[in-house]
Design an enzyme around this catalytic site. Structure first.
Site: not given
Ligand SMILES: NC(=O)c1ccc[n+]([C@@H]2O[C@H](COP(=O)([O-])OP(=O)(O)OC[C@H]3O[C@@H](n4cnc5c(N)ncnc54)[C@H](O)[C@@H]3O)[C@@H](O)[C@H]2O)c1
Ligand SMILES: O=C(O)C[C@H](O)C(=O)O
Length: 327
Positions: A161, A189
């Site tokens: 952010d 967030h």
């Molecule tokens: N905070 C932020 O700014 C931000 C930004 C982008 C994404 N995210 C979040 O990050 C997370 C991951 O996103 P992504 O696009 O990589 O998702 P994704 O689905 O591509 O990958 C997530 C991975 O985590 C694995 N997984 C699920 N539960 C698990 C567990 N208990 N232990 C270990 N591995 C596990 C899944 O098998 C998968 O491979 C999501 O919750 C997404 O919303 C946060």
């Molecule tokens: O928005 C989402 O769900 C993914 C991530 O938290 C983001 O801000 O891009």
């Protein structure tokens, strides 16, 4: 040669993992002279474990000089064993039309279990960054599930952010992102976050004065930064990954190596300042040095800011109440 640092990454075979691991192994997070051991966790499912194996084969094929070892596992206690840094990425991402808090109950149990595993086996100095959504409340859950580790070791990712806000501001003001200092993103967030450039400067001059557009701030900038994640999901069909991995690297790099006096935003357990109740995992401005973060204290809070900071706080309190039965 320095002693290798143990970096645990959960969700290692996911989208963010794929953008993250190679950069960690190449030294972009901890420095070009710092060897790392990657300890990667994935779900105990054939498909996830096979994908993790493929990622590890590719890491091997990069022949990174700094990659001193790798562990791939479905057991959190193996992944977190002696970990110095833990990037908790693994969780379900939202799809179109969802809010991050819709993931709360589904993802919460991941973080109670992983907090407990960190408590049991990680380094007592482990630095934890929660990326999996809803990131602030998941970080709160992990912290509460790890009572033997210092609460200050648990952080949530607001850096994406912060970086999004920097780019929007640089575009609006016609300045370089690198020249903007003293930006803050307060709170959760989520769309209630409050990106605040009242204190920001460009080469020492006030950015707010340079922009001079209160209507743009309230009606374009703040909502645009808050809803950027949804805009990316809408455009890509998938949630942000490379920019999220980049923000995670920025967060840990600054925490470990220092921000050289620059303000950065981290979601950290509140110490009660700025009217945020103690323990709430809230985005605040910090500076970092010697592996520690220090809050920027004493900033004035005007009426507009108080309302915005209280709105995002109320949402965090609501999320916290929603998971209280798990803690
Ligand atoms: N905070 C932020 O700014 C931000 C930004 C982008 C994404 N995210 C979040 O990050 C997370 C991951 O996103 P992504 O696009 O990589 O998702 P994704 O689905 O591509 O990958 C997530 C991975 O985590 C694995 N997984 C699920 N539960 C698990 C567990 N208990 N232990 C270990 N591995 C596990 C899944 O098998 C998968 O491979 C999501 O919750 C997404 O919303 C946060
Ligand atoms: O928005 C989402 O769900 C993914 C991530 O938290 C983001 O801000 O891009």
């Amino acid at each position: 040669m320095k002693t290798p640092v143990r970096v645990a990454v959960t969700g290692a075979a996911g989208q963010i993992g794929y953008s993250l691991l190679f950069r960690i192994a190449s030294g972009e997070m901890l420095g070009k002279d710092q060897p790392v051991i990657l300890q990667m966790l994935e779900l105990p499912m054939e498909k996830a474990q096979a994908a993790l194996k493929g990622v590890m084969m590719e890491l091997e094929d990069c022949a990174f000089p700094l990659l001193a070892g790798m562990v791939g596992t479905d057991d959190a206690e193996v992944a977190f064993k002696d970990a110095d840094i833990a990037l908790l990425v693994g969780a379900r991402p939202r799809g179109p039309g969802m809010e991050r808090k819709d993931l709360l109950l589904e993802n919460a149990k991941i973080f109670t279990a992983q907090g407990a595993a960190l408590n049991k086996v990680a380094s007592r100095d482990v630095k934890v960054l929660v990326v999996g959504n809803p990131a602030n409340t998941n970080a709160y859950i992990a912290m509460k599930s790890a009572p033997d580790l210092p609460a200050k070791n648990f952080t949530a990712m607001l850096r994406l952010d912060h970086n999004r806000a920097l780019s929007q501001l640089a575009g609006k003001a016609g300045v370089a992102v690198a020249d903007i200092e003293k930006l803050v993103v307060w709170g959760n967030h989520s769309p209630t976050m409050y990106p605040d450039y009242r204190f920001a400067t460009v080469n020492g001059a006030s950015l707010k004065d340079k922009i001079g557009d209160a209507d743009w701030n309230a009606n374009t900038f703040i909502p645009q930064v808050g809803k950027r994640g949804a805009a990316i999901i809408e455009a890509r069909g998938l949630s942000s990954a490379a920019s999220a991995a980049n923000a995670a690297i920025d967060h840990i790099r600054d925490w470990v190596l220092g921000s050289n006096g620059k303000w950065v935003t981290m979601g950290v357990p509140s110490d009660g300042s700025y009217g945020i109740p103690e323990g709430v995992m809230y985005g605040v401005p910090v500076t970092t040095a010697n592996g520690e973060y220090t809050r920027v204290e004493g900033l004035p809070v005007d009426d507009f800011s108080r309302a915005a900071m209280d709105k995002t706080l109320a949402e965090l309190e609501e999320e916290r109440a929603g998971v209280a039965h798990l803690l």
